[in-house]
Design an enzyme around this catalytic site. Structure first.
Site, PDB file in Angstrom:
ATOM      1  CE  LYS A   1       1.587   2.216   4.116  1.00  0.00           C
ATOM      2  NZ  LYS A   1       2.103   0.936   3.685  1.00  0.00           N
TER       3      LYS A   1
ATOM      4  CE  LYS B   1      -5.176  -0.925   1.745  1.00  0.00           C
ATOM      5  NZ  LYS B   1      -5.558  -2.112   2.446  1.00  0.00           N
TER       6      LYS B   1
ATOM      7  CB  THR C   1      -0.900   0.016   1.255  1.00  0.00           C
ATOM      8  OG1 THR C   1      -1.646  -1.199   1.302  1.00  0.00           O
ATOM      9  CG2 THR C   1      -1.853   1.196   1.223  1.00  0.00           C
TER      10      THR C   1
HETATM   11  P1  NAD Z   1       5.789  -6.020   7.319  1.00  0.00           P
HETATM   12  O1  NAD Z   1       6.610  -4.919   7.894  1.00  0.00           O
HETATM   13  O2  NAD Z   1       5.431  -7.175   8.169  1.00  0.00           O
HETATM   14  O3  NAD Z   1       6.540  -6.603   6.007  1.00  0.00           O
HETATM   15  C1  NAD Z   1       7.327  -5.847   5.134  1.00  0.00           C
HETATM   16  C2  NAD Z   1       8.585  -6.638   4.850  1.00  0.00           C
HETATM   17  O4  NAD Z   1       9.396  -5.945   3.881  1.00  0.00           O
HETATM   18  C3  NAD Z   1       9.478  -6.812   6.097  1.00  0.00           C
HETATM   19  O5  NAD Z   1       9.705  -8.179   6.348  1.00  0.00           O
HETATM   20  C4  NAD Z   1      10.766  -6.065   5.735  1.00  0.00           C
HETATM   21  O6  NAD Z   1      11.915  -6.651   6.295  1.00  0.00           O
HETATM   22  C5  NAD Z   1      10.753  -6.176   4.231  1.00  0.00           C
HETATM   23  N1  NAD Z   1      11.583  -5.200   3.535  1.00  0.00           N
HETATM   24  C6  NAD Z   1      11.682  -3.852   3.747  1.00  0.00           C
HETATM   25  N2  NAD Z   1      12.560  -3.312   2.883  1.00  0.00           N
HETATM   26  C7  NAD Z   1      13.031  -4.326   2.119  1.00  0.00           C
HETATM   27  C8  NAD Z   1      13.966  -4.409   1.046  1.00  0.00           C
HETATM   28  N3  NAD Z   1      14.606  -3.327   0.580  1.00  0.00           N
HETATM   29  N4  NAD Z   1      14.219  -5.613   0.499  1.00  0.00           N
HETATM   30  C9  NAD Z   1      13.599  -6.725   0.953  1.00  0.00           C
HETATM   31  N5  NAD Z   1      12.693  -6.708   1.960  1.00  0.00           N
HETATM   32  C10 NAD Z   1      12.420  -5.526   2.538  1.00  0.00           C
HETATM   33  O7  NAD Z   1       4.487  -5.336   6.711  1.00  0.00           O
HETATM   34  P2  NAD Z   1       3.140  -6.068   6.271  1.00  0.00           P
HETATM   35  O8  NAD Z   1       2.153  -6.009   7.388  1.00  0.00           O
HETATM   36  O9  NAD Z   1       3.481  -7.366   5.644  1.00  0.00           O
HETATM   37  O10 NAD Z   1       2.609  -5.037   5.175  1.00  0.00           O
HETATM   38  C11 NAD Z   1       3.189  -4.981   3.877  1.00  0.00           C
HETATM   39  C12 NAD Z   1       2.373  -4.005   3.041  1.00  0.00           C
HETATM   40  O11 NAD Z   1       1.014  -4.443   2.989  1.00  0.00           O
HETATM   41  C13 NAD Z   1       2.339  -2.575   3.594  1.00  0.00           C
HETATM   42  O12 NAD Z   1       2.412  -1.676   2.525  1.00  0.00           O
HETATM   43  C14 NAD Z   1       0.986  -2.507   4.310  1.00  0.00           C
HETATM   44  O13 NAD Z   1       0.468  -1.200   4.374  1.00  0.00           O
HETATM   45  C15 NAD Z   1       0.139  -3.401   3.420  1.00  0.00           C
HETATM   46  N6  NAD Z   1      -1.013  -4.021   4.100  1.00  0.00           N
HETATM   47  C16 NAD Z   1      -0.876  -4.590   5.321  1.00  0.00           C
HETATM   48  C17 NAD Z   1      -1.990  -5.169   5.937  1.00  0.00           C
HETATM   49  C18 NAD Z   1      -1.872  -5.825   7.293  1.00  0.00           C
HETATM   50  O14 NAD Z   1      -2.919  -6.146   7.891  1.00  0.00           O
HETATM   51  N7  NAD Z   1      -0.662  -6.065   7.803  1.00  0.00           N
HETATM   52  C19 NAD Z   1      -3.242  -5.156   5.292  1.00  0.00           C
HETATM   53  C20 NAD Z   1      -3.343  -4.609   4.017  1.00  0.00           C
HETATM   54  C21 NAD Z   1      -2.223  -4.031   3.420  1.00  0.00           C
END
Ligand code: NAD
Length: 326
Positions: free
Chosen positions: A246, A171, A96
């Site tokens: 966010k 979204k 997102t």
């Molecule tokens: P998260 O922080 O658990 O996962 C993100 C991952 O990206 C982490 O493991 C981090 O180490 C990795 N990362 C960061 N920079 C990196 C790089 N340069 N190379 C490789 N890996 C890298 O977050 P999440 O909850 O999995 O959310 C991910 C996305 O999904 C976000 O944009 C969030 O807004 C969206 N989202 C989350 C939810 C939810 O309920 N968690 C729901 C809908 C959308």
């Protein structure tokens, strides 16, 4: 048909999403900067790559699931994801991010001789694990058609919303409705308390009248009327307040950039930003009702929780698995 997918960002969402692609029979080359996240994905059949660029080099499709737009753009550019991929590779970003960043990511992919789709999700970690996410996609029809089987392996519903950035637009518009409506429902319950009106009575009327909405009938911010809502478990998320903050910040950016006079959207972003940095840091976004109750000077007389009504709607678990949650 078995294809090779590079999956970068194996966190709360990306880990289970990549596992579902493995489950659908694809070869998945994964990478995350956090070794524990990579190890957890490897346990579900993802092949660990030495870097994001190494994963992309051998893939037909590159999927990213990262925290914010700057991570996506850095990875595409400076960290060599676009440069290392085979010409014409399809890049699907499921994070997102800002609509403007999504469009910049599309442009960068095209300039490097590739194709792109933005495909953010709704449904949370429960939906990611169950493979029932809703995907909102932005990009060309051909790109959408090619990505659709991969997205369907991770989700229950896949919607093509329009051209570059349209998935992100859908979204943030949806979540702006949700943030505003949760504040509205919470304010109504707090007003009811000050007027001596029982939570159950307000719920029974509003849930079948014109006040009906997801924030009321599924994620009800007070305990009692909807037994499965986070309010009944001390506001354990659910959809965490910082994630709502966010998404509302992304909506506020787009409102300002477009000169849209959406005062409630901007106010909701402001309220959730303060809540997420303070009391709401580890709580479901519906806990904002406590802040509203606490900040008023009225004569609050909180009504006790009432037993469940047989007419109560589905629990969040049931609704998140059909993809209707944030
Ligand atoms: P998260 O922080 O658990 O996962 C993100 C991952 O990206 C982490 O493991 C981090 O180490 C990795 N990362 C960061 N920079 C990196 C790089 N340069 N190379 C490789 N890996 C890298 O977050 P999440 O909850 O999995 O959310 C991910 C996305 O999904 C976000 O944009 C969030 O807004 C969206 N989202 C989350 C939810 C939810 O309920 N968690 C729901 C809908 C959308």
């Amino acid at each position: 048909m078995t294809r090779t997918v590079a999956f970068v960002g194996l966190g709360h969402m990306g880990g289970p999403m990549a596992a579902n692609l493995v489950g659908a029979g694809h070869r998945v080359l994964g990478y995350d900067v956090v070794p524990e996240a990579l190890a957890a994905a490897a346990a579900s059949g993802v092949e660990p790559a030495a870097s994001a660029a190494a994963a992309a080099a051998g893939a037909d499709v590159v999927i990213t699931m990262l925290p914010a737009g700057r991570h996506v753009l850095e990875l595409y550019g400076e960290r060599g994801l676009l440069a290392s991929a085979r010409p014409g590779t399809l890049f699907v970003d499921c994070s997102t991010i800002d609509v403007a960043d999504a469009r910049a990511a599309h442009a960068a992919a095209r300039a490097a001789g590739h194709r792109a789709l933005d495909a953010p999700v709704s449904g949370g970690v429960v939906g990611a694990e169950a493979g029932t996410l809703t995907f909102m996609a932005g990009g060309g029809a051909e790109e959408f058609a090619e990505a659709e089987p991969f997205l369907s392996a991770m989700g229950g519903k896949v919607v093509h919303c329009g051209s570059a950035g349209a998935g992100q637009a859908a979204k943030i518009c949806n979540n702006m409705i949700l943030g505003i409506s949760m504040i509205g429902v919470s304010e109504a319950f707090v007003l009811a308390e000050s007027l001596g009106l029982d939570h159950r009575a307000l719920y029974d009327v509003a849930s079948t009248a014109s006040g009906q909405c997801w924030a009321l009938t599924v994620n009800c911010p007070v305990p009692g009327p909807v037994p499965g809502s986070p309010a009944n478990r001390d506001y354990r998320p659910g959809f965490a307040a910082p994630l709502m903050a966010k998404d509302l910040n992304l909506a506020a950016n787009a409102l300002r950039a477009g000169g849209v006079d959406a005062q409630l959207g901007l106010k909701a972003a402001e309220l959730y930003a303060a809540f997420a940095e303070g009391d709401g840091a580890g709580l479901d976004f519906s806990a904002i009702v406590r802040t509203i109750r606490g900040s008023g000077a009225g004569t609050a007389t909180a009504s006790p929780a009432s037993p469940a009504s047989p007419a109560s709607p589905a629990s969040p678990e049931e609704t998140t698995t059909d993809g209707t949650a944030p």
